[in-house]
Every structure is written in C-alpha cells, then in structure tokens.
Design a protein around this motif. Structure first.
Motif, PDB file in Angstrom:
ATOM      1  N   VAL A 241       3.565   7.094  -9.584  1.00  0.00           N
ATOM      2  CA  VAL A 241       2.033   8.045  -8.692  1.00  0.00           C
ATOM      3  C   VAL A 241       2.709   8.072  -7.550  1.00  0.00           C
ATOM      4  CG1 VAL A 241      -0.643   9.157  -8.944  1.00  0.00           C
ATOM      5  CG2 VAL A 241       1.305   8.532 -11.211  1.00  0.00           C
ATOM      6  N   ILE A 242       2.837   9.070  -7.020  1.00  0.00           N
ATOM      7  CA  ILE A 242       2.330   9.313  -5.253  1.00  0.00           C
ATOM      8  C   ILE A 242       1.477  10.211  -4.839  1.00  0.00           C
ATOM      9  CG2 ILE A 242       5.186   9.174  -4.564  1.00  0.00           C
ATOM     10  CD1 ILE A 242       5.583  11.579  -4.773  1.00  0.00           C
ATOM     11  N   HIS A 243       0.360  10.391  -4.418  1.00  0.00           N
ATOM     12  CA  HIS A 243      -0.555  11.288  -3.722  1.00  0.00           C
ATOM     13  C   HIS A 243      -0.723  11.929  -2.332  1.00  0.00           C
ATOM     14  CE1 HIS A 243      -4.790  10.591  -3.020  1.00  0.00           C
ATOM     15  NE2 HIS A 243      -5.053  12.257  -3.117  1.00  0.00           N
TER      16      HIS A 243
ATOM     17  N   ALA B 146      -2.452   6.165 -10.848  1.00  0.00           N
ATOM     18  CA  ALA B 146      -1.760   5.828 -11.896  1.00  0.00           C
ATOM     19  C   ALA B 146      -1.900   4.640 -13.341  1.00  0.00           C
ATOM     20  CB  ALA B 146      -0.806   4.525 -10.963  1.00  0.00           C
ATOM     21  N   HIS B 147      -3.058   3.960 -12.919  1.00  0.00           N
ATOM     22  CA  HIS B 147      -3.759   3.188 -13.914  1.00  0.00           C
ATOM     23  C   HIS B 147      -4.647   4.430 -14.656  1.00  0.00           C
ATOM     24  CE1 HIS B 147      -3.168  -0.522 -11.869  1.00  0.00           C
ATOM     25  NE2 HIS B 147      -3.820  -0.508 -11.455  1.00  0.00           N
TER      26      HIS B 147
ATOM     27  N   VAL C  92       5.895  10.169 -12.321  1.00  0.00           N
ATOM     28  CA  VAL C  92       6.756   9.965 -14.549  1.00  0.00           C
ATOM     29  C   VAL C  92       6.543   9.257 -14.674  1.00  0.00           C
ATOM     30  CG1 VAL C  92       8.802  11.242 -12.468  1.00  0.00           C
ATOM     31  CG2 VAL C  92       7.961   8.629 -11.771  1.00  0.00           C
ATOM     32  N   SER C  93       7.681   8.680 -15.869  1.00  0.00           N
ATOM     33  CA  SER C  93       6.644   8.103 -16.742  1.00  0.00           C
ATOM     34  C   SER C  93       7.995   7.289 -17.699  1.00  0.00           C
ATOM     35  CB  SER C  93       5.328   8.254 -17.778  1.00  0.00           C
ATOM     36  OG  SER C  93       5.890   7.510 -19.007  1.00  0.00           O
ATOM     37  N   ALA C  94       7.787   5.940 -17.770  1.00  0.00           N
ATOM     38  CA  ALA C  94       9.449   5.924 -18.506  1.00  0.00           C
ATOM     39  C   ALA C  94       9.805   6.174 -19.877  1.00  0.00           C
ATOM     40  CB  ALA C  94       9.053   4.489 -18.216  1.00  0.00           C
TER      41      ALA C  94
ATOM     42  N   ASN D 293       0.919  -0.742  -0.005  1.00  0.00           N
ATOM     43  CA  ASN D 293      -0.334   0.066  -0.061  1.00  0.00           C
ATOM     44  C   ASN D 293       1.138   1.224   0.001  1.00  0.00           C
ATOM     45  OD1 ASN D 293      -2.167  -2.031  -0.044  1.00  0.00           O
ATOM     46  ND2 ASN D 293      -2.225  -1.531   2.226  1.00  0.00           N
ATOM     47  N   ALA D 294       1.552   1.355   0.286  1.00  0.00           N
ATOM     48  CA  ALA D 294       3.222   2.461   0.017  1.00  0.00           C
ATOM     49  C   ALA D 294       2.901   2.015  -1.216  1.00  0.00           C
ATOM     50  CB  ALA D 294       4.446   2.315   0.647  1.00  0.00           C
ATOM     51  N   HIS D 295       3.206   4.048  -0.995  1.00  0.00           N
ATOM     52  CA  HIS D 295       3.543   5.205  -2.485  1.00  0.00           C
ATOM     53  C   HIS D 295       4.774   5.176  -3.025  1.00  0.00           C
ATOM     54  CE1 HIS D 295      -0.606   7.800  -2.071  1.00  0.00           C
ATOM     55  NE2 HIS D 295      -0.101   6.633  -1.188  1.00  0.00           N
ATOM     56  N   PRO D 296       4.930   4.662  -4.155  1.00  0.00           N
ATOM     57  CA  PRO D 296       4.071   4.914  -5.029  1.00  0.00           C
ATOM     58  C   PRO D 296       3.942   4.199  -5.561  1.00  0.00           C
ATOM     59  CG  PRO D 296       7.134   5.865  -5.593  1.00  0.00           C
ATOM     60  CD  PRO D 296       6.725   4.966  -4.337  1.00  0.00           C
ATOM     61  N   HIS D 297       2.950   4.045  -6.495  1.00  0.00           N
ATOM     62  CA  HIS D 297       2.042   3.035  -6.873  1.00  0.00           C
ATOM     63  C   HIS D 297       1.991   2.865  -8.820  1.00  0.00           C
ATOM     64  CE1 HIS D 297       0.084   1.900  -3.431  1.00  0.00           C
ATOM     65  NE2 HIS D 297      -0.346   3.111  -3.196  1.00  0.00           N
TER      66      HIS D 297
END
Length: 479
Positions: A110-112, A143-144, A182-184, A97-101
């Motif tokens: 994503v972090i939130h 994230a999705h 961020v995105s690859a 459950n920790a971020h990032p997802h």
C-alpha cells in the motif's frame, strides 16, 4: 504533498517495464517535495517486490537497479507497479517508514497520501490479532487491514476482489487519504481510493495509470478520468471500474490534459522560476481566452448557480491561502468597485474557526492554484454547510475544490513548479477581474459597453507584461 504513481499494462511492454514508468512519474512529481521514495512491483508467480529508500529519488533508483549491493526490484517485462514519494507526517524519514508498506503476510502493498486520523484505534485492534507494526506510520494499518480483510474472506469461503477489500477498509477509515494497493493474489490489478486527497486515472493504449497529479503519467497519455469524493477505482491494463465506498458503480468524468510533458520541464531555462516568469504573458492571455459568447456576454467555465441566485448575493467572502489570498485582495477591489457588493478576504485556515456570518445570500470565492489546498477545501465545505454558494478560481481541471464548488473559473496557467508564484498569481488576478465583471454584468451595475471596454483593456495586458519582461536585462544588471 506526497507523489503517487501506478501503472498496469495489458501485455508486457517492449524494452521497458512498469517500474520504469513509475520511476519516471515519480521524477516528474519531485517538485512536490519529499524525503523518501519507494516502489512495489507485482511479479507474476513470485509475489511482490518492494524497494524503498530515505533521501533522494536517485537513492531509490540505485536500489531498484541493485547498485547499492542489495537485490533490486527491476523486473524486465513486469506489468504492474506502484510508486510513492513521501513527505513525513507520522514517523521520521527512514527506509522503514518510507512507502510502500506491506501487510503482515507480505501479500499486499500500500502507498498513501494523507492522514488516517483513527489509526491508533485500528492499530490496537490489529494487535489483538497478533499483528504488530514494523513502522511508525499511520499508513501501515491500511496494509494490514487489507491483508486481514482478504484473509477473512478466504476463510469464510468468500471470493472478493481487491477493489471490494479496499471498499470495506475505506468504510472504516477516518481522515484524508489517497490509497493505492497491489496484491500478490490479484495479478494485473491496482485498487485505489480517495477522500479529500487528489487522485486521477490515466487512460492509455493497452495501459491504465493512476497519479496524484496528471504530471505522473503525462509522458504516456493526456486522457484522464477524474474521481469524486469517496470513490474506489480498480484498474487493469484494459480499463477502470469506479464505485463508491459501498460498491455502487459510478461514472468518472473524462477530460483531456491540455499541456504536455514539456510544459513541466525547464525548457532551456536556468530555473523553473525563470521559465514561469517568461510564461506570464501567455498565462494571462489563456485565462482571458474564449470568455465572451456570441452575444458579447462574459462566461464562466462551469456554473451550477442560477442567475437569479447570483443577483440576490449581498455579501462575498474570498477564502484562500498564501499567494492566492493576495489575489483575493485584488478580487475585493475589483468586485466592490464594479458590483458595489461588500467583500471580505479570509485566510482559509482561520475561516471555520471564527464562526463567520455566512448564509444563502453569501457567495464564497475559493482561490487555489492546485485545487487541493486542504485548508481552502475545508473552508469550502464549511461554507456549503452554512448554505452559501461557492465559486472556485483554480488552475487544475478536475481537482477537488472546483468539483465541490457551485461554479468554477479556470486560470489555464499550466503547471507551476517553482515555489515562488509568478504566472499563477497573475492569472488569479486576471480571473478575479473577470469574475468582478461577470457579477457586474448580472447585477446590472455596469453597462455592456463599459464591460467590453475593460475586457479590451485586459486583452492588452499580455503585450504590456511582455514589454516589461523584454527590459529585464537592466533589472538583472542592477540586481
């Protein structure tokens, strides 16, 4: 309240990397409290590497370095990274459950900070596309959604930026959020958004930063840009582009942080509380500083209310939470005594729900150390919807509450880390006296020489506080 950090370097830094900067920023944000932490690093040609752990930041550091037996994410020369310390809302404090997802394809991280109120609806929609959640969090749906937004654009032959994907997703979200992604497929870029949750941009030399608090990047730069409500920012190593959720470009407001990293450290004291008790004289003195213009009249920091409107005020309501509400009680005494205007003090979390009598001749005074207290912010918005004018007493320049108010009086106490409020409370009391005198000046209920006499007495207070502090050895002995 979660801690958020992001950094993009224009060129690979020497002797360090983006993960170092993020971990250092998360360390500085530990005072907010957290139960897990994580980082995502963008590695050119190798996609994203996410490391996250429940527990203390030291557990994350071991994981990043590979000290816990798992391949770490410490990549020397990495230029782009985001990091997060979580205080659990949806789902237990676990590694999962920790971020990032990550998005379903693993191409977006994503972090939130905040809560996505319509996440169950969005999660059900994603399930129709065959996407199921790995975690129990509301954040994972973002994230999705970013992943499928980018994928759908590619399928349609459309080339969109990560910032545009963020805008499209944000238009669908309900609730309060600060988001970093961020995105690859978009190297050297971080896209971020805010709604009813803090986010600031740091401007460095060949680097750009993001943080939920300026403390996140104060080691590296004091130059910052404040973001307004419902805005998206896209940073690379050379600058930032800010838009609203519909893509219209806006200008952020630049400011300079007037305290340094040492101000958030213990500075040789046994505890932050000891340090902040000793800083009380300076906090009061700084709150009083430069409040009188050349004609001898008191001034506020920011004011977007005409003097005629303030003269017409016939009722004042102070809204605040916790310690700030006690400062509000002092404000009531001062304002009623000097201005002869009735004052009510309301706990912010109850204000909206009791249907208060608020109108165009009501002044609501919102007191908040951070400027991000959610209940107080909601009270401010409710008051403005009812036609009232709002004045903020706040310690954090560029935060949401003063931005959404019609006037602001900053307390200049510097960062307060200890849970028990000391210098923030005294500086809020000081600001309350200044507000009472300012309104008396406008209302004509005190003569100029009477106001000047009280201001002189206030300027003597820091020395008197210091005298008390100098005699604290006996108090400690008795305790």
């Amino acid at each position: 309240m979660c801690g958020i950090v992001g950094v993009v370097f224009a060129e690979p830094p020497t002797g360090s990397d983006a993960v170092d900067v993020v971990l250092r920023g998360l360390k500085r944000l530990e005072y907010r409290g957290y139960d897990s932490a994580g980082v995502a690093v963008q590695i050119d040609g190798h996609g994203l590497h996410v490391t996250k752990r429940a527990g203390k930041l030291s557990a994350l550091l071991d994981a990043v370095e590979g000290a816990d037996g798992v391949a770490g994410s410490h990549q020397v020369g990495a230029t782009t990274a985001i990091g997060h310390t979580r205080w659990a809302t949806h789902g237990a404090p676990t590694d999962v459950n920790a971020h990032p997802h990550l998005s379903a394809d693993g191409r977006v991280a994503v972090i939130h900070n905040g809560i996505i109120e319509n996440y169950t609806v969005l999660r059900a929609e994603l399930a129709t596309r065959g996407i199921s959640q790995v975690s129990q969090t509301d954040t994972e749906v973002v994230a999705h959604l970013l992943g499928v937004t980018l994928e759908d654009a590619r399928t349609a032959g459309e080339s969109i930026t990560l910032g545009e994907a963020m805008r499209r997703v944000c238009r669908r979200l309900e609730g309060a959020f600060t988001l970093l992604a961020v995105s690859a497929d978009h190297p050297g870029v971080i896209a971020a958004a805010r709604r009813s949750s803090p986010l600031v941009v740091g401007v460095g030399d060949g680097a750009m930063y993001l943080g939920s608090d300026v403390a996140a990047f104060i080691d590296d730069t004091r130059n910052a840009i404040e973001l307004a409500e419902d805005q998206v920012v896209e940073i690379d190593g050379r600058g930032a582009r800010i838009t609203d959720f519909y893509g219209d470009e806006v200008s952020g407001r630049a400011f300079t942080v007037d305290w340094d990293a040492a101000a958030a450290e213990k500075g040789g004291y046994e505890s932050y509380m000891d340090k902040e008790i000793d800083e009380q004289p300076r906090a009061v003195a700084d709150t009083l500083r430069a409040r009188v213009d050349l004609s001898g009249r008191l001034m506020l920091d920011e004011i977007r209310i005409s003097e005629d409107e303030l003269r017409a005020i016939d009722k004042i309501i102070v809204v605040a939470c916790g310690t700030a509400a006690y400062a509000g009680m002092v404000a009531r005494y001062a304002i009623e005594h000097w201005c002869r205007i009735p004052v009510e003090v309301e706990l912010a979390h109850e204000f909206r729900y009791r249907d208060p009598i608020v109108g165009a001749r009501t002044l609501v005074v919102a007191i908040s150390q951070s400027g991000e207290t959610m209940d107080t912010l909601m009270a401010v918005r409710h008051a403005r919807e009812q036609g009232a004018r709002v004045l903020a007493i706040c310690n954090t320049y560029g935060s949401t509450i003063p931005r959404e108010s019609d006037a602001a009086l900053y307390t200049h106490a510097g960062p307060e880390v200890a849970v028990a409020s000391t210098k923030a409370f005294l500086s809020q009391m000081t600001a309350s006296y200044l507000l009472g005198l300012y309104l008396a000046q406008l209302q004509g209920t005190k003569f100029a020489d009477e106001i000047a006499e009280v201001v002189d007495q206030l300027h003597a207070i820091p020395d008197k506080i210091q005298k008390v502090l100098d005699g604290m050895d006996y108090v400690r002995e008795v305790a």
